[in-house]
Enzyme design. Sequence first.
Site, PDB file in Angstrom:
ATOM      1  N   ASP A  26       0.824  -1.214   0.000  1.00  0.00           N
ATOM      2  CA  ASP A  26       0.000   0.000   0.000  1.00  0.00           C
ATOM      3  C   ASP A  26       0.858   1.265   0.000  1.00  0.00           C
ATOM      4  OD1 ASP A  26      -2.102  -1.797   0.269  1.00  0.00           O
ATOM      5  OD2 ASP A  26      -2.261  -1.501   2.429  1.00  0.00           O
ATOM      6  N   GLU A  49     -12.064  -0.979  -2.876  1.00  0.00           N
ATOM      7  CA  GLU A  49     -11.415  -0.180  -1.836  1.00  0.00           C
ATOM      8  C   GLU A  49     -10.336   0.698  -2.468  1.00  0.00           C
ATOM      9  OE1 GLU A  49      -9.770  -2.941   0.938  1.00  0.00           O
ATOM     10  OE2 GLU A  49      -8.250  -3.698  -0.430  1.00  0.00           O
TER      11      GLU A  49
END
Length: 539
Positions: free
Chosen positions: A77, A305
């Site tokens: 991420d 997401e």
Amino acid sequence: MRKLNLLFILALIVGLTTACKENGTGPNGNGGGDNGGEDEPYTGLYEDFYGPTYADDYTPLASWSSRSQWNLANVHDPTVVKDGEYFYMYQTDASYGNAHQGHGHYPSRRSRDLVNWEYREAVFDEAPAWVKDSLNNIRANMDPALPPIDNPRYGFWAPHVTKVGNTYRLYYSVVVTNPILGNDDTEYWTERAFIGLAESNDLSSNNWEDKGMVIHSVADGRETYTRNGGNDWSGYFKFNAIDPSYVVTPEGEHWLIYGSWHSGLAAVEVNPETGKPDELNDLEDFGVRIAGRGNVNSNRWQGLEAPEIIYNEDTGYYYLFLAYDELAVAYNTRVARSRNVTGPYYGIDGGNVTAGAEAYPILTHPYKFYGHHGWVGISHGSVFEDPASGKWYYSSQGRLPRDINGINASNAVMMGQVREIYWTEDGWPVVAPERYADVPDTTITEEDMVGTWEEIILRYQYQTMQTSYYITLNEDNTVEGQITGTWAFDEESQTLTINDVELIVDSAWDWEASPRRTTITYAGINSSGRSVWGKKVDN
């Protein structure tokens, strides 16, 4: 099923080998020359460029003591911004073998060239104290009131860094993983997540001033906090307060974008001075939904997401990049666009993504070129611009596939990846098929196009890797192999057209070759809204 897949792969290899021999090339990508039947090695676009050589299997260097050699190993991420001569990257607390544990939260690294990265210390030494206080204040004000959690368990996930004026803001996610209640055998949802904010005026110092809570997961009263067993995939919260990103409109509005699964992705306007909403009293204060998946009015567990919005002043569109599906294998990246920051966002096929339509184009997907295990779990992208060059980039993690012989827990190998973004003539982004290696830009000629290529179409298949096939671009502008037809090349725009698909051509680094070498790649979007990737493998 594994046996059937193996038989299929063997048959495919045999078929490709036969086809390549007919075209004068072997399955290893070597070209068939006119030297008495002996193959000449493919040397690539440049013979004197020496790009990255570090291994994709970094497990021998995965320990904390080897962190100075990690480069882009153990990245998950990522979020990237440039400050001065350096690009700075921050990330989720994640590493192979949990090597990061006990060494702070939100690890960072930096690079001058987006290729060689220096590991640096984490942003925080310990969990911010406000998280526990905010959690228990919310619990005390619920109806009925809930007792405090004395020792919350935390996950430190998905930060986002952005520059506002002369200040860098780092939005970060802290997830409380305790069940909402856990005093009996009833199953409960886990507690809420929080997004916090820290600020710095100098990223080289890695000194951050924590500004506390920005927003938290919010319940809308449609569900209780009990679960009906482990197969209850509804959701207690409307918006899940993780995966933040930030965008400033040309009119000067500041928006926080966030959300994961639950009931979709949200945008909430924030005060430019504080970077926070002015109020969090009513449900409306938590923002509006900008994207969903499926029936957004009834589906409370939507497989999307990691929203990130950028504004491209050249096209006048806001682009919403988002991740689909689970992160270990199936993760893939989509994009939609809108003239308004809150939408509605539409895909290239006209689907209303805000109302729940599937987003197209597909920008990344599990894939495999010949000669490599391939990559899965390629999403949760950071989209950023280099102010010096005006080029756009996409960065995310990639995971090795499961069950690779010789690598323990191979799917937990997470390699940071940086790829260049190209823009099609009609204003859609496409992501480069090869990772960025700072290969020099050059004017590619029509003659360079002639030869054998590997091509992949990023069709959507859940937890399935898309594999490459061979095509040959002949001197007479015909195409042979898996695809037949014609091709043309515009040297001025560096655009290759195969049949009716326009493809942006660039110099690149062939990460799958052994040894690695320079090559030429192309990327574009076909009429079905799927990315098309190609790389040259033969002179």
